[in-house]
Design an enzyme around this catalytic site. Structure first.
Site, PDB file in Angstrom:
ATOM      1  N   CYS A  65     -30.377  48.776  38.472  1.00  0.00           N
ATOM      2  CA  CYS A  65     -31.401  49.616  38.705  1.00  0.00           C
ATOM      3  C   CYS A  65     -29.933  50.483  39.437  1.00  0.00           C
ATOM      4  O   CYS A  65     -29.125  50.565  38.918  1.00  0.00           O
ATOM      5  CB  CYS A  65     -32.584  49.612  38.753  1.00  0.00           C
ATOM      6  SG  CYS A  65     -33.450  51.377  38.005  1.00  0.00           S
TER       7      CYS A  65
ATOM      8  N   HIS B  17     -34.350  47.492  33.586  1.00  0.00           N
ATOM      9  CA  HIS B  17     -34.506  46.193  34.340  1.00  0.00           C
ATOM     10  C   HIS B  17     -35.074  44.666  33.375  1.00  0.00           C
ATOM     11  O   HIS B  17     -35.665  44.327  32.934  1.00  0.00           O
ATOM     12  CB  HIS B  17     -35.659  45.809  35.537  1.00  0.00           C
ATOM     13  CG  HIS B  17     -35.990  46.836  36.033  1.00  0.00           C
ATOM     14  ND1 HIS B  17     -35.576  46.600  37.286  1.00  0.00           N
ATOM     15  CD2 HIS B  17     -35.735  48.468  36.056  1.00  0.00           C
ATOM     16  CE1 HIS B  17     -35.031  47.609  38.403  1.00  0.00           C
ATOM     17  NE2 HIS B  17     -35.650  48.799  37.574  1.00  0.00           N
TER      18      HIS B  17
ATOM     19  N   GLU C  10     -35.005  41.086  34.934  1.00  0.00           N
ATOM     20  CA  GLU C  10     -35.634  40.893  35.149  1.00  0.00           C
ATOM     21  C   GLU C  10     -37.760  40.525  34.707  1.00  0.00           C
ATOM     22  O   GLU C  10     -38.279  40.088  34.446  1.00  0.00           O
ATOM     23  CB  GLU C  10     -36.007  40.637  36.985  1.00  0.00           C
ATOM     24  CG  GLU C  10     -36.557  41.970  37.301  1.00  0.00           C
ATOM     25  CD  GLU C  10     -35.831  42.745  37.553  1.00  0.00           C
ATOM     26  OE1 GLU C  10     -34.805  43.355  36.700  1.00  0.00           O
ATOM     27  OE2 GLU C  10     -36.108  44.669  38.057  1.00  0.00           O
TER      28      GLU C  10
HETATM   29  N1  GLN Z   1     -33.522  55.581  42.503  1.00  0.00           N
HETATM   30  C1  GLN Z   1     -33.286  54.961  41.552  1.00  0.00           C
HETATM   31  C2  GLN Z   1     -33.925  55.911  40.327  1.00  0.00           C
HETATM   32  O1  GLN Z   1     -34.721  56.360  40.835  1.00  0.00           O
HETATM   33  C3  GLN Z   1     -33.222  53.953  41.324  1.00  0.00           C
HETATM   34  C4  GLN Z   1     -34.569  53.564  40.779  1.00  0.00           C
HETATM   35  C5  GLN Z   1     -34.913  51.824  40.700  1.00  0.00           C
HETATM   36  O2  GLN Z   1     -33.954  50.969  40.902  1.00  0.00           O
HETATM   37  N2  GLN Z   1     -35.612  51.248  40.036  1.00  0.00           N
HETATM   38  O3  GLN Z   1     -32.945  55.732  39.899  1.00  0.00           O
END
Ligand code: GLN
Length: 540
Positions: free
Chosen positions: A387, A513, A515
């Site tokens: 992310c 994600h 994970e």
């Molecule tokens: N802050 C970033 C976004 O909103 C990444 C979010 C995250 O890593 N879950 O896109």
């Protein structure tokens, strides 16, 4: 399959202190019952007033676990999914906030016209409705475990306890079991185990009409038989239902030790369920491998919330799964991105075999993460970005390879000349914070013959998201021309979901994600292959 085909309900409460591990206890009990061929699910009731943990700081609450249907839930759901290898939904986590929201909305609609809306019966009815709602499934669940958050004696959890007291009458006492997790502290000075806190905690439960059927006793020491008999006598349970839960090295041993202490035997007997012996061979093999690794590797995690490791719970567990799969113990080296910003990447990364940049929000420490990616890319250290980690990798590559020296994310520099990471179109209209990110599972099409494709072994995958920003499609051409590949694309929304650099031993990042989908007995392929690459790096 149960003898009588009615769903059985197990309620897990906690006493004496918080953080006793009710989540792991519930997940372990679920695992044991599932291993006997029963169909099990788990519901977590959280007594706080937030509608969900989505707006809570990771420092306060740890990780926000996202389900396929896009609910932001308690991290215990992660344990449930990992242990039971099932996917949960919004229904599996309920909070006081949600319950009041529902009841107040109905009141405004006029559903209770003429009546005074009260904790009993309106709030308790709504709690019970949610417990029944989670049970609705095809095929029917044999067992629904409900974990009540908080500690008995807290004001906040009282309506939940009252609801489970009533529930026993509603569905018949033969279908309900109350399990109370408690602590038997060891007083070093006198060398004694103490039962009084447990007696008092059970007393509190009995005052509100709940008699525990089974006591799960967390202890550092062996619980002698006379101690068990004493607890049994004072707490009004049979001695064989006082089950020691001695501290173990890892959470993965808990189902096995609880089985040795005959927890699942007690449960199936008391609930009159089929007594198929549990099939725990695979689980035992996992624990055996976990305890006897052939290799050790260091992998760095560079993030902002590292003082509270619970913020990265699913990542930590995914590394355990991936380690076991690779016969290795993964030692995690926690690096605060701000420290790396000050002292430089080499000071922290010279001795590691892999770097992971996890998800995160806000500008603080961001340059440290970008420096870390730069070090891993140029030193050919295996890199895995999740992310925000993907976004950092794109910024780093844009600045240092594509020569877009001002490149940044609109999240950190709204004035940047080159917004290589931009707010998603749908997000531009969003005003409120709760539940408004891009959330939950969506499809991703992997590029044929890319590294990502080889890792997954298929072209179409489903992964879970939680973010507002995305790779800006206007920069794809320049990124690809310089050697970064957009290896995964969302076919419906045309969003970049995965990137990689082919000219590197392992440089892969995902906007989703992964994970959240690694399981004890079904490791996520990205973690598996990242650890494999780190092992190869170490031995090269
Ligand atoms: N802050 C970033 C976004 O909103 C990444 C979010 C995250 O890593 N879950 O896109």
């Amino acid at each position: 399959m149960s003898k009588k085909h009615s769903t059985r309900y197990i309620f897990v409460t906690g006493g004496v202190v918080s953080s006793l591990g009710k989540g792991i206890a519930s997940a372990s009990l679920g695992t044991l019952l599932q291993s006997r061929g029963l169909k099990v699910t788990i519901l977590k009731c959280d007594p706080y007033i937030n509608v969900d943990p989505g707006t809570l700081s990771p420092f306060q609450h740890g990780e926000v676990y996202v389900t396929d249907d896009g609910s932001e839930t308690d991290l215990d759901l992660g344990h449930y999914e990992r242990f039971l290898n099932i996917s949960m939904s919004q229904k599996n986590n309920t909070t006081t906030g949600q319950i009041y929201y529902e009841v107040i909305t109905r009141e405004r609609k006029g559903d209770y016209l003429g009546k005074t809306v009260q904790v009993i019966p309106h709030i308790t009815d709504e709690i019970k409705r949610r417990i029944r709602d989670v049970s609705k499934n095809e095929p029917q669940y044999d067992v629904v475990i409900t974990e009540i958050g908080g500690t008995v004696g807290d004001i906040e959890s009282l309506p939940f306890l009252e609801a489970i007291r009533q529930f026993r009458l509603d569905v018949g006492k033969e279908n309900v079991l109350n399990v109370h997790l408690t602590l038997i502290p060891f007083i070093k000075a006198s060398g004694e185990l103490k039962t009084k806190p447990t007696q008092h905690s059970v007393m509190r439960l009995r005052e509100i009409g709940i008699q525990p059927d089974i006591l799960l006793c967390r202890t550092e020491q062996e619980l002698p038989n006379e101690m068990k008999s004493k607890i049994a006598l004072f707490c009004n349970v049979p001695s064989e239902s006082v089950i020691p839960a001695k501290d173990v090295e890892s959470i993965y041993e808990v189902p096995l030790t609880l089985h040795e202490e005959k927890l699942d035997n007690q449960v199936v007997e008391k609930l009159n369920l089929d007594e198929n012996p549990p099939k725990l061979k695979e689980w035992k093999k996992f624990v055996e491998k976990f305890k006897n690794p052939k290799h050790i590797i260091n992998i760095a995690i560079c993030g902002k919330y590292i003082d509270l490791h619970d913020s990265y719970k699913s990542i930590i567990e995914s590394f355990v799964h991936a380690g076991v799969e690779n016969d290795a113990k993964v030692e995690l080296k926690w690096i605060a991105s701000e420290d790396l910003e000050k002292e430089g990447a080499k000071a922290f990364l010279a001795d590691v075999s892999g770097l992971l940049i996890p998800g995160g929000f806000g500008e603080r420490g961001i340059e440290g993460k970008i420096n870390a990616v730069h070090y891993a890319r140029t030193h050919k250290i295996p890199f895995f970005g999740i992310c925000l980690g993907l976004q950092c990798a794109v910024i780093e590559f844009s600045r240092n390879v594509c020569q877009l020296t001002d490149a940044n994310s609109m999240e950190f520099d709204p004035e940047t000349k080159d917004p290589v990471i931009d707010l998603m179109e749908e997000q531009k209209r969003v005003k409120s914070k709760g539940g408004t990110m891009r959330l939950g599972a969506s499809a991703c099409q992997l590029r044929k013959n890319s590294h990502s494709h080889r890792i997954y072994g298929k072209e179409l995958i489903m992964e879970r998201h939680r973010h507002r920003y995305e790779v800006n499609n206007n920069y794809i051409e320049i990124l690809e021309r310089h050697g970064m590949i957009m290896s995964g694309i969302n076919p419906d929304l045309d969003l970049v979901e995965m990137i990689e650099i082919p000219d590197h031993p392992f440089f892969v990042a995902s906007q989703f994600h992964p994970e959240l989908k690694s399981r004890v007995l079904n490791v996520h392929p990205l973690f598996r292959d990242f650890v494999k690459a780190a092992l190869k790096f170490k031995s090269s």
